[in-house]
Design a protein around this motif. Structure first.
Motif, mmCIF file in Angstrom:
data_model
loop_
_atom_site.group_PDB
_atom_site.id
_atom_site.type_symbol
_atom_site.label_atom_id
_atom_site.label_comp_id
_atom_site.label_asym_id
_atom_site.label_seq_id
_atom_site.Cartn_x
_atom_site.Cartn_y
_atom_site.Cartn_z
ATOM 1 N N PRO A 1 0.821 -1.201 0.000
ATOM 2 C CA PRO A 1 0.000 0.000 0.000
ATOM 3 C C PRO A 1 0.854 1.251 0.000
ATOM 4 C CG PRO A 1 -0.001 -1.028 2.165
ATOM 5 C CD PRO A 1 0.753 -1.932 1.252
ATOM 6 N N ALA A 2 0.385 2.266 -0.713
ATOM 7 C CA ALA A 2 1.077 3.550 -0.710
ATOM 8 C C ALA A 2 0.868 4.220 0.634
ATOM 9 C CB ALA A 2 0.542 4.434 -1.830
ATOM 10 N N ARG A 3 1.926 4.828 1.121
ATOM 11 C CA ARG A 3 1.819 5.514 2.411
ATOM 12 C C ARG A 3 1.567 6.985 2.178
ATOM 13 N NH1 ARG A 3 7.497 3.334 4.121
ATOM 14 N NH2 ARG A 3 7.672 3.655 1.920
ATOM 15 N N GLY A 4 1.184 7.698 3.220
ATOM 16 C CA GLY A 4 0.997 9.141 3.126
ATOM 17 C C GLY A 4 -0.230 9.533 2.339
ATOM 18 N N GLY A 5 -1.287 8.750 2.408
ATOM 19 C CA GLY A 5 -2.538 9.117 1.732
ATOM 20 C C GLY A 5 -2.480 8.977 0.230
ATOM 21 N N GLY A 6 -1.610 8.117 -0.295
ATOM 22 C CA GLY A 6 -1.542 7.909 -1.737
ATOM 23 C C GLY A 6 -0.643 8.903 -2.436
ATOM 24 N N ASN A 7 0.105 9.720 -1.697
ATOM 25 C CA ASN A 7 0.995 10.706 -2.307
ATOM 26 C C ASN A 7 2.343 10.125 -2.683
ATOM 27 O OD1 ASN A 7 -0.957 12.664 -1.974
ATOM 28 N ND2 ASN A 7 -0.149 13.357 -0.024
ATOM 29 N N GLU A 8 2.670 8.951 -2.181
ATOM 30 C CA GLU A 8 3.973 8.347 -2.434
ATOM 31 C C GLU A 8 3.847 7.188 -3.411
ATOM 32 O OE1 GLU A 8 5.245 7.237 1.451
ATOM 33 O OE2 GLU A 8 5.798 9.277 2.001
ATOM 34 N N ILE A 9 4.735 7.175 -4.392
ATOM 35 C CA ILE A 9 4.820 6.036 -5.298
ATOM 36 C C ILE A 9 5.953 5.177 -4.773
ATOM 37 C CG2 ILE A 9 5.302 5.286 -7.650
ATOM 38 C CD1 ILE A 9 4.180 7.976 -8.588
ATOM 39 N N THR A 10 5.642 3.927 -4.439
ATOM 40 C CA THR A 10 6.632 3.022 -3.855
ATOM 41 C C THR A 10 6.979 1.919 -4.843
ATOM 42 O OG1 THR A 10 4.892 1.693 -2.853
ATOM 43 C CG2 THR A 10 5.833 3.441 -1.494
ATOM 44 N N ALA A 11 8.141 1.317 -4.647
ATOM 45 C CA ALA A 11 8.579 0.200 -5.490
ATOM 46 C C ALA A 11 7.760 -1.038 -5.128
ATOM 47 C CB ALA A 11 10.061 -0.065 -5.274
ATOM 48 N N PRO A 12 7.066 -1.640 -6.080
ATOM 49 C CA PRO A 12 6.274 -2.831 -5.782
ATOM 50 C C PRO A 12 7.132 -4.072 -5.563
ATOM 51 C CG PRO A 12 6.130 -2.314 -8.103
ATOM 52 C CD PRO A 12 6.929 -1.210 -7.472
ATOM 53 N N MET A 13 8.414 -4.011 -5.984
ATOM 54 C CA MET A 13 9.339 -5.132 -5.866
ATOM 55 C C MET A 13 10.755 -4.571 -5.890
ATOM 56 S SD MET A 13 8.809 -6.333 -9.773
ATOM 57 C CE MET A 13 7.134 -5.748 -9.783
ATOM 58 N N PRO A 14 11.725 -5.329 -5.436
ATOM 59 C CA PRO A 14 13.092 -4.832 -5.526
ATOM 60 C C PRO A 14 13.560 -4.809 -6.976
ATOM 61 C CG PRO A 14 13.058 -7.041 -4.591
ATOM 62 C CD PRO A 14 11.637 -6.617 -4.756
ATOM 63 N N VAL B 1 1.399 15.293 -13.570
ATOM 64 C CA VAL B 1 1.086 13.949 -14.063
ATOM 65 C C VAL B 1 -0.376 13.632 -13.811
ATOM 66 C CG1 VAL B 1 3.421 13.043 -13.781
ATOM 67 C CG2 VAL B 1 1.830 12.897 -11.886
ATOM 68 N N ASN B 2 -0.899 12.740 -14.623
ATOM 69 C CA ASN B 2 -2.270 12.260 -14.469
ATOM 70 C C ASN B 2 -2.245 10.845 -13.923
ATOM 71 O OD1 ASN B 2 -3.624 14.560 -15.600
ATOM 72 N ND2 ASN B 2 -2.890 13.874 -17.603
ATOM 73 N N ASN B 3 -3.369 10.395 -13.401
ATOM 74 C CA ASN B 3 -3.492 9.022 -12.921
ATOM 75 C C ASN B 3 -3.188 8.073 -14.071
ATOM 76 O OD1 ASN B 3 -4.136 6.712 -11.547
ATOM 77 N ND2 ASN B 3 -6.320 7.058 -11.555
ATOM 78 N N GLY B 4 -2.236 7.153 -13.872
ATOM 79 C CA GLY B 4 -1.891 6.169 -14.892
ATOM 80 C C GLY B 4 -0.696 6.546 -15.744
ATOM 81 N N ILE C 1 6.237 1.891 -13.806
ATOM 82 C CA ILE C 1 5.590 2.315 -12.568
ATOM 83 C C ILE C 1 4.777 3.560 -12.892
ATOM 84 C CG2 ILE C 1 5.964 2.959 -10.158
ATOM 85 C CD1 ILE C 1 6.991 0.123 -10.925
ATOM 86 N N THR C 2 3.495 3.537 -12.544
ATOM 87 C CA THR C 2 2.585 4.620 -12.919
ATOM 88 C C THR C 2 2.129 5.421 -11.708
ATOM 89 O OG1 THR C 2 0.695 3.135 -12.753
ATOM 90 C CG2 THR C 2 1.718 3.341 -14.920
ATOM 91 N N ALA C 3 1.691 6.634 -11.996
ATOM 92 C CA ALA C 3 1.135 7.491 -10.954
ATOM 93 C C ALA C 3 -0.239 6.957 -10.565
ATOM 94 C CB ALA C 3 1.018 8.925 -11.465
ATOM 95 N N LYS C 4 -0.517 6.929 -9.269
ATOM 96 C CA LYS C 4 -1.804 6.431 -8.783
ATOM 97 C C LYS C 4 -2.818 7.550 -8.595
ATOM 98 C CE LYS C 4 -0.115 2.353 -8.560
ATOM 99 N NZ LYS C 4 0.030 1.802 -9.871
ATOM 100 N N LYS C 5 -2.376 8.800 -8.806
ATOM 101 C CA LYS C 5 -3.289 9.936 -8.718
ATOM 102 C C LYS C 5 -2.705 11.068 -9.534
ATOM 103 C CE LYS C 5 -2.217 12.811 -4.994
ATOM 104 N NZ LYS C 5 -2.615 13.387 -3.757
ATOM 105 N N ALA C 6 -3.540 12.031 -9.866
ATOM 106 C CA ALA C 6 -3.086 13.209 -10.601
ATOM 107 C C ALA C 6 -2.478 14.203 -9.616
ATOM 108 C CB ALA C 6 -4.252 13.829 -11.351
#
Length: 130
Positions: A56-69, A83-86, A101-106
């Motif tokens: 899960p993204a932390r900080g209310g969805g403001n952070e894009i995290t690495a899904p895997m190493p 940026v836009n969502n996606g 890796i895509t943005a989860k929010k605009a």
């Protein structure tokens, strides 16, 4: 040669059969477990998809995290970009595969926390969107 129509499981097949004479091999009788009559069919359970574990993204969805190493191959944005969502913001190589890796929010890119060529751990914050 003969053409025959064979129906298996309500699907019709047209086959060509050639009669063998002379040096034909003798027919072989099945043996072992194939010789027993089928008394019941095994029950087939439907496959249910298992949920994919996600980080899960932390900080209310403001952070894009690495899904895997993996290794950061390319950063497709810079600080201040909108940026836009996606939208693809980063390319992460993991297990010889390039993962977009895509943005989860605009929003706009507040901070990029990694550099190209850097190794990222699973769950590590890569980019912050505001």
């Amino acid at each position: 040669m003969k053409k025959l129509k064979i129906t298996i499981n309500n699907i019709a097949y047209i086959v060509t059969v050639e009669e063998e004479t002379g040096n034909a091999l003798p027919a072989v009788e099945p043996h072992g477990c194939f010789n027993r009559p089928v008394t019941s069919r095994p029950s087939i359970l439907p496959l249910t998809p298992k949920p994919v574990a996600s980080i899960p993204a932390r900080g209310g969805g403001n952070e894009i995290t690495a899904p895997m190493p993996g290794v950061v191959l390319a950063i497709r944005c810079k600080e201040g970009d909108i940026v836009n969502n996606g939208d693809v913001v980063l390319v992460l190589e993991a297990m010889k595969m390039e993962n977009e890796i895509t943005a989860k929010k605009a929003g706009h890119i507040k901070e990029i926390k990694v550099k190209e060529g850097q190794t990222a751990s699973a769950g590590e914050v890569l980019i912050i969107i505001e």
